[in-house]
Design an enzyme around this catalytic site. Sequence first.
Site, PDB file in Angstrom:
ATOM      1  N   CYS A  43      17.970   9.587   6.688  1.00  0.00           N
ATOM      2  CA  CYS A  43      19.362  10.058   6.668  1.00  0.00           C
ATOM      3  C   CYS A  43      19.528  11.349   7.439  1.00  0.00           C
ATOM      4  O   CYS A  43      20.641  11.717   7.797  1.00  0.00           O
ATOM      5  CB  CYS A  43      19.833  10.302   5.241  1.00  0.00           C
ATOM      6  SG  CYS A  43      19.525   8.933   4.156  1.00  0.00           S
ATOM      7  N   VAL A  80      -0.235  -3.225   7.425  1.00  0.00           N
ATOM      8  CA  VAL A  80      -0.671  -4.340   6.581  1.00  0.00           C
ATOM      9  C   VAL A  80      -0.326  -5.639   7.295  1.00  0.00           C
ATOM     10  O   VAL A  80       0.829  -5.849   7.693  1.00  0.00           O
ATOM     11  CB  VAL A  80       0.007  -4.281   5.199  1.00  0.00           C
ATOM     12  CG1 VAL A  80      -0.380  -5.488   4.351  1.00  0.00           C
ATOM     13  CG2 VAL A  80      -0.364  -2.985   4.481  1.00  0.00           C
TER      14      VAL A  80
END
Lengths: 458, 458
Positions: A43, A80
Site C-alpha cells: 500500500c 516453492v
Amino acid sequence: MTRIVIVGSGAAGMAAASRAKRLKPSNEVIVIDSSRWVSFAFCGLPYLVGGEVKELDDLLYYPPSEFTKRGIDLRLGKTVVEVDRDLKRLTYVDNKTGSRETIEWDKLVLATGARSKAPKLWPEIKEARNVFYIVHMESGQQIRDYATSLGPGRRAVVVGAGYVGLEMADNLTKLGLKVTVVEALNQVAPRVLDPELASILENSIRSKGVEVVTGAAVEKFNIKDGLATEVITSKGTYQADMFVVGVGIEPNNDLALQLRLGLGRSGGVVVDERTLTSNPDVYAVGDVTEHKDLVTGQLVWRPFAQIANKMGHVAGSNLGGVESVFPGSVGTSAFKVFDTVAARTGLSASEAASAGFKPVEVSLEAGTKAHYIPGGSKLTLKVVADEKTGRLLGAQSVGFDETAFWRINVVASLLTRQGTVWDLFAADYGYQPLLSPVWDPLVVAARLLMRTFGEKPW
Amino acid sequence: MTRIVIVGSGAAGMAAASRAKRLKPSNEVIVIDSSRWVSFAFCGLPYLVGGEVKELDDLLYYPPSEFTKRGIDLRLGKTVVEVDRDLKRLTYVDNKTGSRETIEWDKLVLATGARSKAPKLWPEIKEARNVFYIVHMESGQQIRDYATSLGPGRRAVVVGAGYVGLEMADNLTKLGLKVTVVEALNQVAPRVLDPELASILENSIRSKGVEVVTGAAVEKFNIKDGLATEVITSKGTYQADMFVVGVGIEPNNDLALQLRLGLGRSGGVVVDERTLTSNPDVYAVGDVTEHKDLVTGQLVWRPFAQIANKMGHVAGSNLGGVESVFPGSVGTSAFKVFDTVAARTGLSASEAASAGFKPVEVSLEAGTKAHYIPGGSKLTLKVVADEKTGRLLGAQSVGFDETAFWRINVVASLLTRQGTVWDLFAADYGYQPLLSPVWDPLVVAARLLMRTFGEKPW
C-alpha cells in the site's frame, strides 16, 4: 515440537509467524518467500513513486533480522515449486543457485497473496521495459526510477481507476508527468463508489491536470524496440512514455490448487473463522483467501492489508495454542487521491438488492465543521439501510479531509454489531465546533432515514 | 389546536419548536426567551473571543426571521417570572417596558439551559467590570471587546481548566494576552481525562506560554474602583487585568422548581426517553435536563450541544404527533486547545468501578498514520472494558490531529450497541497509509485487552 511452514513473508505471513513463535516458543517456524522482503507494505508503493517515502526499506515494518531474532527461520529468495498434501511436504528452489530443498510440515500456512493479471491479459507487455505493474516491492522502485529518468512533461498512461491506479496517477503527477488514466468501466473507483460520488472524485482528479478516460477497455499495447509506444482501448489510442497497469489482481492460488483446497468464486482459498482451510493442517491468511462478509454472510475476496494483518494474527494465535477467531469483514476501504478522501463500508444499494435486502438509501452534502468556523469543507455521505429490519447495510463518503474516512469507520463499527438507523441517530458522537458540526452528517443521515423508518425503533 | 409554549430559544428549544410546527402545522408554537437570540451556539463563543469567528451573528444557525417564517411566535427579550402548573399558565415580563403578560399552555417545553454559578460563588465579582463569565451570547462579545481594549502583553486569569476555561485561554492567548489558568483540582480537564492524559494536554498548553496552576481553589477576588485586581487562591494570589470564569455551571431550574418537577442530583429535570418530565404536559430538553447514561443506566447531567439538539428534535417530534425517543447518551465529549485534541466517551476506570463494574484498562501510544508516511503524530489512547462481560465501558484519547476525536467516536458508536473488546478487534476499520496505520490504535488496544479477556468471545 511442531513444525510450522509459512509460504509468504508479507504482513499476513509474518504476523502469523511472529505470534505462533511468541505464544509457543517450542514451535519451529519456517517462512519461505521468493522475494528478499519481509513484512512489506504494498500500500505504500505509490508514495515511494511520488517520493513522499524516500527509501524502499522505509516501507518495511521490520527488517528481516528482527524476525530472525524472534527465532523465526527465514528462507528468502526461494520459490516453492511443489507441494504434496498427503506427504505434507514441499519443495522450493533457490532463485540464485537453483538448488532444491524439500521440507515437511506439521502445519502449513499459505500467505501467498495476490498477483497481477496484467501479463496474462496483455502478454505483449512482457517484452516492454516501460510497462509496469506490481509484482513485488521492487516494482515500486522501478516505476519511480523510470518516471524520474523520463523527467517532467513526459507522458504516462495508468490503466485502471481503482485504488492503485488513482494513487499512482496522483504520485506520477507529483513527479511532473502528464498522466492519463484509462478505465474500462464507466466511472472512476468503480468497485468502491456509486457513480455520483465517483464523479466528485473524478472532477477533483481532472482539476489537478490528470486526463481521465472512462469506458475505455484496454485491447492491446503496441510495442516497438522493447518499449510500449501506445495503448489501444475501446475508446481510442493513447500514446505515452511509460505505462502503469493498476488493475486486475487475483489470488495467488497455485499452491492452493496443488493442495486441492476449497476455493471460492474469486479463486481465493476459503477459510473459516479460525483461518483454517478445507485441509485441517493448512491455514491460509491474507490476500489469497476468501472469508465471510459480516453483512451478507457470503464469502468474499478482500485483498486489504488491515484484513491480512488481522488474519495473520488470528492464525498465529491458533498455531500458538490460543484459540482465536477472525469473524469476517464488512468491506471497509478508503483512499486519498490529491486532496480528495473517499471511503466506503458494507454494501451499496445495488449490492444490497443483489444480496436479497430491500435497500433504502439517503444521500446528503454537509459541512465537516460548525458552520461558523472557517476552513471546513463539504462532505457527501450516502447511507443504506434495510427496509425490512432497519439494519444499516453500508455507507459511502467523499470529502476533502480525513473525516470522510472516519465517518465511514463509525458506520463500519455499527455494522459489526448489526446497528440500525436508530443507532446511527442515538450514537453519542462528540461535538466541538473546530472538529464537527453540532448535527453531524451521520445524524443528519439517520434523520433522513427515519423519515422512512419512523422515529423510534420498532 | 394545541398551544405549545417553549421557554428558551437556544438550540434545543428552537429544534423542538421547528419540528413541532413542521410536523403538525395546526400546533400553535410560542417561544419565550429573555435574550434577543435564537438558536445560539455557546460553544462558538471562545472563537469569537479569539477572532476566528468575526461577528456574533455568525454564531446563529438561523436569524429570528427564519423561525417567524416557519410560523413560530417568537417572544424575545421577555423573562418568564411565574409559572402555575395547575392552571397551566405562565407570566412573563418585557425586559424593556416592564409590561407583564400571562399565557396558558396545553404543552410546555422547558429549554432554559444552564447558568453560571460564578456570581453565587464569588458575589464580589458583580461589582467588577473586568470579571467575565458566560451569561448569554453578549458575554462572548464583551470578553472580546475588553481583551482587545487591553491589548497584547496584558494579563488575563482564567478560572477553571475545563472545556470553556481552556478554550478561552487558547483564544485570549491568540489575542496576545499573557494567560494564567487556575484550576481547583489537581489536573487540567479534570472531569474529562485521567491524570496521565491530562498531563499531555497540560504540557502542550504550557508550551504555548500559558501558565497553568492546578490545585488552586479560588477563594476571592480583590476589587478596587470597580475593577478586580487579583484573585486569591488556595495556592497563591494572581494579579491580572481581566478575569474569565470558565467554571461552575448548573441547570437553570427556577421554573422547574416552581413546577415541582422531579429533579436529579445535579438539579436537572429528569426526563424519560420521550423527553417528558414528571408532569405529563411538560417536556424538558437540553442543558436543564438529566437523562439516562446508556452505559450505567443511571441519570446524568450532560450540558452538551449535540445532546440538546437531539433532545429538541425528539420533543418536537412527539409534540408533532410522531413518536420519537432519545434513548440517552454515553458521555462523549471533545475539545481542541491550541494543537491538542482530546476526547473521551463512556466511563473512566474509576467511574466504572464506582458504577459497580470491574474495569480492565489498557493504555497505549501509537502513530496516527502508516509509519513510513511523513507528518503523522502520536496519539495516546486508553480503553476500559468490564472484566465480567468483556463489554466496552469507555475510552479516552489525546493527540495532535482530529483522529483523536474520531477514534473516540468509533468507540462511542460501539458503546451504543453494547460492543465488546472482540468487536473492537473485529470492527473493519478502513486502511490507507495517508490516513491511518495498518494496525489502527483501536485494534492495538483491542489486542492488549484480549491478553486479559482471551482472543475469542466467550
